[in-house]
Design a protein around this motif. Structure first.
Motif, PDB file in Angstrom:
ATOM      1  N   ARG A   9       0.870  -1.223   0.107  1.00  0.00           N
ATOM      2  CA  ARG A   9       0.096  -0.043   0.005  1.00  0.00           C
ATOM      3  C   ARG A   9       0.975   1.222   0.109  1.00  0.00           C
ATOM      4  O   ARG A   9       0.563   2.178  -0.530  1.00  0.00           O
ATOM      5  N   HIS A  10       2.062   1.210   0.702  1.00  0.00           N
ATOM      6  CA  HIS A  10       2.839   2.205   0.922  1.00  0.00           C
ATOM      7  C   HIS A  10       3.379   2.718  -0.398  1.00  0.00           C
ATOM      8  O   HIS A  10       3.474   3.648  -1.078  1.00  0.00           O
ATOM      9  N   CYS A  11       4.056   1.697  -1.103  1.00  0.00           N
ATOM     10  CA  CYS A  11       4.501   1.716  -2.494  1.00  0.00           C
ATOM     11  C   CYS A  11       3.656   2.279  -3.532  1.00  0.00           C
ATOM     12  O   CYS A  11       3.787   3.156  -4.205  1.00  0.00           O
ATOM     13  N   LEU A  12       2.469   1.779  -3.200  1.00  0.00           N
ATOM     14  CA  LEU A  12       1.402   2.174  -4.114  1.00  0.00           C
ATOM     15  C   LEU A  12       1.216   3.785  -4.098  1.00  0.00           C
ATOM     16  O   LEU A  12       0.825   4.525  -5.341  1.00  0.00           O
ATOM     17  N   ALA A  13       1.060   4.074  -2.859  1.00  0.00           N
ATOM     18  CA  ALA A  13       0.931   5.636  -2.470  1.00  0.00           C
ATOM     19  C   ALA A  13       1.984   6.492  -3.142  1.00  0.00           C
ATOM     20  O   ALA A  13       1.725   7.414  -3.564  1.00  0.00           O
ATOM     21  N   ALA A  14       2.989   5.953  -3.094  1.00  0.00           N
ATOM     22  CA  ALA A  14       4.221   6.636  -3.325  1.00  0.00           C
ATOM     23  C   ALA A  14       4.378   6.402  -4.947  1.00  0.00           C
ATOM     24  O   ALA A  14       5.578   7.117  -5.417  1.00  0.00           O
ATOM     25  N   LEU A  15       3.896   5.545  -5.478  1.00  0.00           N
ATOM     26  CA  LEU A  15       4.200   5.072  -7.175  1.00  0.00           C
ATOM     27  C   LEU A  15       5.696   4.835  -7.254  1.00  0.00           C
ATOM     28  O   LEU A  15       6.083   4.974  -8.430  1.00  0.00           O
ATOM     29  N   THR A  16       6.392   3.932  -6.425  1.00  0.00           N
ATOM     30  CA  THR A  16       7.324   3.602  -6.416  1.00  0.00           C
ATOM     31  C   THR A  16       7.256   2.248  -6.349  1.00  0.00           C
ATOM     32  O   THR A  16       7.811   1.460  -5.652  1.00  0.00           O
ATOM     33  N   LEU A  47      -0.776  -6.913 -22.471  1.00  0.00           N
ATOM     34  CA  LEU A  47      -0.576  -5.640 -21.784  1.00  0.00           C
ATOM     35  C   LEU A  47       0.450  -6.035 -20.388  1.00  0.00           C
ATOM     36  O   LEU A  47       0.109  -6.853 -19.743  1.00  0.00           O
ATOM     37  N   PRO A  48       1.486  -5.311 -20.143  1.00  0.00           N
ATOM     38  CA  PRO A  48       2.232  -5.374 -19.012  1.00  0.00           C
ATOM     39  C   PRO A  48       1.426  -4.658 -17.702  1.00  0.00           C
ATOM     40  O   PRO A  48       0.638  -3.604 -17.866  1.00  0.00           O
ATOM     41  N   GLY A  49       1.384  -5.507 -16.631  1.00  0.00           N
ATOM     42  CA  GLY A  49       0.794  -4.536 -15.387  1.00  0.00           C
ATOM     43  C   GLY A  49       1.689  -3.568 -14.959  1.00  0.00           C
ATOM     44  O   GLY A  49       2.862  -3.806 -15.048  1.00  0.00           O
ATOM     45  N   LYS A  50       1.051  -2.526 -14.340  1.00  0.00           N
ATOM     46  CA  LYS A  50       1.711  -1.438 -13.974  1.00  0.00           C
ATOM     47  C   LYS A  50       1.511  -1.117 -12.415  1.00  0.00           C
ATOM     48  O   LYS A  50       1.994  -0.208 -11.744  1.00  0.00           O
ATOM     49  N   SER A  51       0.364  -1.557 -12.086  1.00  0.00           N
ATOM     50  CA  SER A  51      -0.088  -1.354 -10.635  1.00  0.00           C
ATOM     51  C   SER A  51       0.793  -1.780  -9.252  1.00  0.00           C
ATOM     52  O   SER A  51       0.634  -1.480  -8.315  1.00  0.00           O
ATOM     53  N   GLY A  52       1.247  -2.883  -9.782  1.00  0.00           N
ATOM     54  CA  GLY A  52       1.918  -3.629  -8.591  1.00  0.00           C
ATOM     55  C   GLY A  52       0.913  -4.530  -7.567  1.00  0.00           C
ATOM     56  O   GLY A  52       1.232  -4.946  -6.636  1.00  0.00           O
ATOM     57  N   TRP A  53      -0.290  -4.564  -8.226  1.00  0.00           N
ATOM     58  CA  TRP A  53      -1.291  -5.427  -7.667  1.00  0.00           C
ATOM     59  C   TRP A  53      -2.137  -6.170  -8.515  1.00  0.00           C
ATOM     60  O   TRP A  53      -1.822  -6.374  -9.478  1.00  0.00           O
ATOM     61  N   THR A  54      -3.466  -6.334  -7.974  1.00  0.00           N
ATOM     62  CA  THR A  54      -4.458  -6.797  -9.074  1.00  0.00           C
ATOM     63  C   THR A  54      -4.646  -5.756 -10.047  1.00  0.00           C
ATOM     64  O   THR A  54      -4.858  -4.900  -9.913  1.00  0.00           O
TER      65      THR A  54
END
Length: 404
Positions: A9-16, A47-54
């Protein structure tokens, strides 16, 4: 609904995202050396996933998410609480979930089987039902504690090493356990273990099981395969796909997984996909996604993470209550986060008056003679014909000018 571990979640929020889940390098098919060929192998439209999650990417991490084909062995636990004790047997609860196995087998063309086993006893949880924080905003840590308590309480009566996944069903009296989130383990923590086995995937059902039935299992189990939520976390709940996929409106009239999802999950083969990843034109006969054989989807890739998809839908199988039939056209963005519209259905009949039980977007299917265009993306999809066997579409990028 799936709940991301805190680290993610922290990574998603920071987009890292690179620090969370490394995405493989993907070549943009439109700029590749083979881009001059109008008909590409299916892989050129993955297509490649970019969200790091589902998400809608085809490069799903099969360590974080479970395999999508073969037999998935599921143990169902029935739990009650000091403040919400069960009355009666567990039989009615098991019966409520049992049709999920047939539903999944139909949806996957027999390629995924849920082998459901029930531990037919009430397992008492150690804490009150309202102490587990089951409300929107439930944290991963609180959810994991609930699962750990259930596993620990059931451990004397079950061998968890025999199963791939766990379902946890609460007593009806436990109104505080209101909804059904999916548990996806965090590989950086010790997690939940029993009988020498790490519990990686689980669905903890809530009272919504009695409203939506086994389709709740289809939705939540879809998250364990890596599928995102297609309903909206903000604004109108079903503004993006309506009732066209169980990952959107669980109670929708046409809940069969989208053809794109079927391909992502390995239920539809590459040779059942027509891909246009470079300028060109292609006419395709599509067979309904509710049926096993034939070409399932026509994909027109428009960018590194975007594509338009056309598929044929009919009122049969899991879609027997469909409000409209014909060609469903939708845009996929594999960089779009879960709950923020990674799939958006194009409405072919925005002026239609939906019958009772249907919404405007449920009437979206295109019929022969209709055309979809996206001038900004240079896309055109014509529906040329349709009958009991499916539909014929022509996909173009960019559209030809009159006289060409």
């Amino acid at each position: 609904m799936s709940i991301a571990p805190s680290r993610l979640r922290h990574c998603l929020a920071a987009l890292t995202l690179a620090a969370c889940l490394a995405a493989p390098t993907t070549v943009n098919a439109a700029s590749s050396p083979s881009a001059h060929r109008p008909l590409s192998p299916a892989a050129a439209c993955a297509l490649p996933g970019k969200s790091g999650w589902t998400d809608e990417g085809h490069d799903t991490d099969r360590v974080q998410f479970q395999p999508t084909t073969g037999t998935r062995r599921v143990l169902t636990l029935f739990v009650d609480f000091p403040d919400a004790q069960a009355t009666g047997s567990t039989d009615a609860y098991a019966a409520q979930l049992a049709p999920a196995a047939d539903w999944m087998r139909t949806a996957s063309y027999g390629r995924t089987r849920l082998a459901l086993t029930s531990l037919h006893r009430w397992v008492r949880m150690p804490a009150a039902s309202d102490s587990y924080g089951f409300e929107r905003g439930l944290t991963f840590e609180a959810h994991e504690k609930y699962l750990r308590d259930a596993i620990t309480a059931a451990d004397p009566y079950a061998d968890f090493s025999r199963y791939d996944m766990v379902y946890v069903v609460p007593a009806k009296a436990a109104s505080a356990i209101s909804f059904s989130p999916t548990y996806l383990y965090d590989p950086t923590t010790s997690g939940v273990t029993a009988d020498g086995t790490r519990i990686k995937w689980a669905v903890t059902f809530g009272q919504d099981l009695w409203r939506w039935g086994p389709k709740v299992a289809a939705h939540e189990t879809g998250h364990t395969f890596g599928l995102p939520d297609l309903y909206s976390f903000t604004g109108p709940t079903h503004q993006y796909v309506g009732g066209w996929d169980v990952m959107g409106n669980i109670a929708g009239p046409a809940p069969q997984y989208l053809g794109w999802h079927s391909w992502k999950l390995g239920w539809t083969r590459d040779d059942q996909v027509t891909c246009l990843a470079a300028p060109g034109r292609r006419t395709v006969r599509l067979t309904p996604v509710e049926r096993r054989h034939g070409t399932k989807i026509a994909v027109l890739r428009t960018g590194e993470t975007t594509a338009y998809v056309a598929e044929s839908r009919r009122a049969e199988g899991n879609d027997r209550d469909a409000c409209s039939v014909g060609v469903l056209i939708y845009k996929v963005d594999s960089a779009g986060p879960t709950g923020e519209g990674p799939v958006r259905v194009m409405n072919g009949n925005p002026a239609a008056t939906p019958p009772t039980g249907c919404t405007g977007l449920d009437m979206a299917a295109y019929t022969p003679g209709q055309t979809f265009t996206d001038p900004d993306g240079g896309v055109r999809i014509d529906v040329l014909a349709g009958d009991g066997t499916g539909d014929v579409v022509r996909i173009e990028w960019p559209p030809r000018r009159p006289g060409d």
